[in-house]
Design a protein around this motif. Structure first.
Motif, PDB file in Angstrom:
ATOM      1  N   TYR A   1      46.789  81.435 124.707  1.00  0.00           N
ATOM      2  CA  TYR A   1      45.654  80.774 123.633  1.00  0.00           C
ATOM      3  C   TYR A   1      44.416  81.238 125.061  1.00  0.00           C
ATOM      4  CZ  TYR A   1      47.971  80.607 120.166  1.00  0.00           C
ATOM      5  OH  TYR A   1      49.077  81.000 119.052  1.00  0.00           O
ATOM      6  N   LEU A   2      44.550  80.655 126.133  1.00  0.00           N
ATOM      7  CA  LEU A   2      43.433  80.246 127.569  1.00  0.00           C
ATOM      8  C   LEU A   2      42.949  81.935 127.467  1.00  0.00           C
ATOM      9  CD1 LEU A   2      42.327  78.638 129.626  1.00  0.00           C
ATOM     10  CD2 LEU A   2      43.886  79.552 131.112  1.00  0.00           C
ATOM     11  N   TYR A   3      43.560  83.065 127.585  1.00  0.00           N
ATOM     12  CA  TYR A   3      42.766  84.172 127.877  1.00  0.00           C
ATOM     13  C   TYR A   3      42.128  84.880 126.595  1.00  0.00           C
ATOM     14  CZ  TYR A   3      42.204  88.907 128.734  1.00  0.00           C
ATOM     15  OH  TYR A   3      41.357  90.140 128.838  1.00  0.00           O
ATOM     16  N   VAL A   4      42.180  84.039 125.549  1.00  0.00           N
ATOM     17  CA  VAL A   4      41.611  84.110 124.226  1.00  0.00           C
ATOM     18  C   VAL A   4      39.651  83.699 124.061  1.00  0.00           C
ATOM     19  CG1 VAL A   4      41.261  83.694 121.830  1.00  0.00           C
ATOM     20  CG2 VAL A   4      43.631  85.414 122.226  1.00  0.00           C
ATOM     21  N   THR A   5      40.890  82.419 124.824  1.00  0.00           N
ATOM     22  CA  THR A   5      38.982  81.342 124.578  1.00  0.00           C
ATOM     23  C   THR A   5      37.798  81.706 125.134  1.00  0.00           C
ATOM     24  OG1 THR A   5      40.821  79.326 124.302  1.00  0.00           O
ATOM     25  CG2 THR A   5      38.275  78.767 124.928  1.00  0.00           C
TER      26      THR A   5
ATOM     27  N   LEU B   1      37.609  84.895 126.345  1.00  0.00           N
ATOM     28  CA  LEU B   1      37.178  86.411 124.717  1.00  0.00           C
ATOM     29  C   LEU B   1      35.920  86.010 124.627  1.00  0.00           C
ATOM     30  CD1 LEU B   1      39.643  88.636 125.045  1.00  0.00           C
ATOM     31  CD2 LEU B   1      38.556  88.693 126.465  1.00  0.00           C
ATOM     32  N   LEU B   2      36.839  85.011 123.724  1.00  0.00           N
ATOM     33  CA  LEU B   2      35.369  84.251 122.751  1.00  0.00           C
ATOM     34  C   LEU B   2      34.467  83.575 123.001  1.00  0.00           C
ATOM     35  CD1 LEU B   2      38.398  82.732 120.064  1.00  0.00           C
ATOM     36  CD2 LEU B   2      37.042  85.115 119.967  1.00  0.00           C
ATOM     37  N   MET B   3      34.249  83.057 124.084  1.00  0.00           N
ATOM     38  CA  MET B   3      33.211  82.267 125.094  1.00  0.00           C
ATOM     39  C   MET B   3      32.047  83.148 125.406  1.00  0.00           C
ATOM     40  SD  MET B   3      35.100  78.848 127.197  1.00  0.00           S
ATOM     41  CE  MET B   3      33.234  78.770 127.128  1.00  0.00           C
ATOM     42  N   THR B   4      32.812  84.136 125.985  1.00  0.00           N
ATOM     43  CA  THR B   4      32.539  85.198 126.994  1.00  0.00           C
ATOM     44  C   THR B   4      31.467  86.105 125.321  1.00  0.00           C
ATOM     45  OG1 THR B   4      34.306  85.570 128.283  1.00  0.00           O
ATOM     46  CG2 THR B   4      32.400  87.232 127.944  1.00  0.00           C
ATOM     47  N   GLY B   5      32.229  86.554 124.474  1.00  0.00           N
ATOM     48  CA  GLY B   5      30.874  86.918 123.501  1.00  0.00           C
ATOM     49  C   GLY B   5      30.012  86.252 123.083  1.00  0.00           C
ATOM     50  N   VAL B   6      30.375  84.665 122.898  1.00  0.00           N
ATOM     51  CA  VAL B   6      28.858  84.203 123.265  1.00  0.00           C
ATOM     52  C   VAL B   6      27.480  84.081 123.969  1.00  0.00           C
ATOM     53  CG1 VAL B   6      28.393  81.932 121.600  1.00  0.00           C
ATOM     54  CG2 VAL B   6      30.483  82.525 121.505  1.00  0.00           C
ATOM     55  N   ALA B   7      28.367  84.229 125.049  1.00  0.00           N
ATOM     56  CA  ALA B   7      27.524  84.019 125.851  1.00  0.00           C
ATOM     57  C   ALA B   7      26.497  85.352 126.422  1.00  0.00           C
ATOM     58  CB  ALA B   7      27.961  84.097 127.294  1.00  0.00           C
ATOM     59  N   LEU B   8      27.419  86.541 125.560  1.00  0.00           N
ATOM     60  CA  LEU B   8      26.594  87.667 125.414  1.00  0.00           C
ATOM     61  C   LEU B   8      25.055  87.598 124.539  1.00  0.00           C
ATOM     62  CD1 LEU B   8      29.500  89.940 126.401  1.00  0.00           C
ATOM     63  CD2 LEU B   8      27.296  89.913 127.643  1.00  0.00           C
TER      64      LEU B   8
ATOM     65  N   ASN C   1      38.327  85.089 134.485  1.00  0.00           N
ATOM     66  CA  ASN C   1      40.226  85.629 133.821  1.00  0.00           C
ATOM     67  C   ASN C   1      41.180  86.422 133.686  1.00  0.00           C
ATOM     68  OD1 ASN C   1      38.679  88.047 132.742  1.00  0.00           O
ATOM     69  ND2 ASN C   1      38.569  87.215 130.089  1.00  0.00           N
ATOM     70  N   TRP C   2      40.118  87.338 135.436  1.00  0.00           N
ATOM     71  CA  TRP C   2      41.415  88.795 135.716  1.00  0.00           C
ATOM     72  C   TRP C   2      42.510  88.229 136.385  1.00  0.00           C
ATOM     73  CZ3 TRP C   2      41.675  93.659 134.408  1.00  0.00           C
ATOM     74  CH2 TRP C   2      41.163  94.587 134.207  1.00  0.00           C
ATOM     75  N   SER C   3      42.115  86.887 136.969  1.00  0.00           N
ATOM     76  CA  SER C   3      42.849  86.414 137.113  1.00  0.00           C
ATOM     77  C   SER C   3      44.542  85.699 136.961  1.00  0.00           C
ATOM     78  CB  SER C   3      42.764  85.535 137.931  1.00  0.00           C
ATOM     79  OG  SER C   3      42.180  83.809 136.867  1.00  0.00           O
TER      80      SER C   3
ATOM     81  N   LEU D   1      35.239  90.922 118.795  1.00  0.00           N
ATOM     82  CA  LEU D   1      36.349  91.667 118.127  1.00  0.00           C
ATOM     83  C   LEU D   1      37.330  91.571 118.644  1.00  0.00           C
ATOM     84  CD1 LEU D   1      37.108  93.183 115.372  1.00  0.00           C
ATOM     85  CD2 LEU D   1      36.437  95.580 116.442  1.00  0.00           C
ATOM     86  N   GLY D   2      37.651  91.637 119.903  1.00  0.00           N
ATOM     87  CA  GLY D   2      38.903  91.851 120.755  1.00  0.00           C
ATOM     88  C   GLY D   2      39.477  90.844 121.096  1.00  0.00           C
ATOM     89  N   GLY D   3      38.916  89.228 121.142  1.00  0.00           N
ATOM     90  CA  GLY D   3      39.218  87.907 121.366  1.00  0.00           C
ATOM     91  C   GLY D   3      39.691  87.304 119.862  1.00  0.00           C
TER      92      GLY D   3
END
Length: 507
Positions: free
Chosen positions: A371-375, A377-384, A409-411, A471-473
């Motif tokens: 869920y941390l990784y999904v978060t 992704l979703l925040m990255t989409g909003v920033a884009l 999040n690669w880590s 979409l991926g998130g």
């Protein structure tokens, strides 16, 4: 080769330092390629989509070729591969300074430099894992920040070198700096057994018995006695004949016995070698079938399938800002006097902060890593989605920092993969995911560039990027919901090594 137990220190810290600087030197220019991207646009006059292929290949080809890189490191060792790859990176950068057109850069900068970086990444990670066990997470986290620090420094360094010496001089100097990878690679001492190695066999001893066509088994004592007796009787009979007949008979007997024995032995060994080749081919084919069966089993896991789609879409949409953010600022007509720091440098330093912060968060038991990784992704989409609304340096700098932090999040991606498929399938699954991550890295910037060439603005391009990441998130979030596991448990028992909500909750 026999390895000692990982010392978790000692010379291992030297390995960490040289691995950090290796990633710093090899990834600094490819990750900060956005500065060079502007110069290539002006120098060659090609479209943004076509020019973006240079940077996307340099960052994606190493991931695409990760299986080949792993084979090279396993076969030759980390030190030889690191030294050879240092020549590749330095040579590719220096060759790029003489590029007559954009297609030459595809080879020199995109493929040569990119493949060298992939080999160096595999070598540094492999040698670090050999030296560390209990502190492996800390060691890998430290060396992974080398690329982020390299992005931060090289963005400003390359801009300064271009102002002083031009694009060609910049690439020559950066290539010369990359030669320091050779010194780093020479310090990657393999962790071998301290015991003296056993004496080497001779060349003949190293060849297996089944490959000797005329090899004969040792005879027993009874067989040797019977042969001697038979030889004595034959010799006695021959002695009663004239000398010339004795010689002819002896020669015929010797020749006929040699020919018969060689012919029988040859036929026997041909049959043995044929069976051996058949068994070897059958074994290789079985390994090939097992690999694809395991791959099919992996994709039957809903979370893994969603993770595969998410990482592909994330790299298609999330990677372009690090390459194109400088051109976005120029397209927004932002005054260069307002630049306090290159936007790519902000992305680089915040990526390092994000890797460390998210890695620390993932170690807490109450944090669900998936869920941390999904978060992120979703925040990255909003920033884009917010990039088209940024019309000043300050807003672009803030968005660059947010995107850089979330790219860290690669880590935690290996944590998520491990929780999804299990530790015993991590290598197989991670290799598949990294291949598609490299594919996304290679396709993302050209797609965004093509959108600009088509619409003459970046707004549509970043809307598309944000949509891909969101979409991926959402797909990954839906696949990880606990209701899916509840439905599955009612119908059938979960197969081993699959992701379950309870396991993830305790991550």
């Amino acid at each position: 080769m026999v390895f000692r137990k990982p010392p978790d220190g000692g010379w291992g810290w030297v390995i960490v330092v040289v691995s950090f600087f290796t990633q710093f030197l090899c990834y600094g220019s490819p990750l900060a390629v956005g500065v060079l991207y502007l110069e290539w646009l002006d120098a060659f006059g090609e479209g943004k989509g076509k020019t973006a292929w240079v940077g996307s290949l340099a960052n994606g080809i190493g991931l695409l070729a990760s299986p080949v890189c792993s084979i090279c490191v396993s076969s030759f060792g980390a030190r030889p591969v690191a030294i050879f790859s240092g020549f590749m990176v330095a040579g590719g950068l220096m060759m790029s300074s003489f590029a007559p057109n954009i297609y030459f850069l595809y080879i020199s900068y995109g493929i040569v430099v990119g493949l060298g970086c992939g080999l160096l990444y595999t070598a540094t990670v492999t040698i670090t894992c050999h030296y560390f066990d209990k502190r492996r997470g800390l060691a890998l986290g430290l060396i992974s920040t080398g690329s982020s620090v390299g992005l931060f420094i090289y963005a400003a360094l390359q801009r300064e070198l271009i102002d002083l010496y031009g694009l060609d001089g910049c690439l020559l100097i950066v290539g010369a700096l990359s030669l320091n990878i050779l010194a780093c690679g020479s310090l990657m001492r393999p962790l071998e057994s301290s015991d003296s190695p056993p004496p080497e066999k001779t060349c003949v001893d190293k060849v297996p018995d089944q490959y000797f066509v005329y090899h004969e088994k040792e005879k027993t004592v009874e067989e040797n006695i019977s042969i001697l007796e038979k030889g004595y009787v034959d010799e006695k009979c021959v002695n009663n004949m004239p000398d010339y007949k004795q010689d002819s008979i002896l020669n015929k007997n010797v020749l006929s016995s040699i020919n018969v024995n060689e012919k029988d032995t040859y036929k026997k060994k041909v049959v043995e070698q044929t069976n051996f080749c058949k068994q070897l081919a059958k074994r290789k084919w079985q390994l090939y079938l097992n690999y694809w069966e395991e791959t099919v089993v992996l994709f039957k896991n809903k979370v893994f399938s969603a993770l595969f789609v998410a990482i592909l879409l994330f790299d298609i949409g999330g990677f372009p800002p690090s390459l194109l953010m400088e051109d976005v600022a120029r397209s927004a007509n932002i005054n260069e006097d307002d630049y306090h720091m290159p936007l790519i440098s902000i992305i680089g330093i915040m990526t390092a902060v994000g890797k460390l912060t998210l890695g620390i968060l993932a170690d807490f038991k109450w944090v669900n890593t998936l869920y941390l990784y999904v978060t992120t992704l979703l925040m990255t989409g909003v920033a884009l989605f917010a990039i088209p609304f940024a019309k000043s340096y300050l807003t672009l700098a803030v968005l660059s920092g947010i995107l850089g932090f979330l790219t860290g999040n690669w880590s935690i991606f290996p944590y998520v993969t491990t929780k999804t498929v299990g530790i015993e399938k991590l290598t197989h699954a991670y290799g598949i995911l990294m291949f598609f991550a490299g594919l996304g890295n290679s396709l993302g910037p050209p797609i965004v560039g093509w959108f600009y060439d088509w619409t003459q603005e970046y707004d549509t391009a970043f809307y598309f990027s944000g949509f891909c990441v969101l979409l991926g998130g959402f797909l990954l979030l839906l696949a990880a919901l606990p209701c899916w596991n509840a439905c599955t448990n009612q119908s059938s028992k979960l197969p081993p090594n699959t992701y379950s909500y309870k396991v993830a909750s305790s991550a």
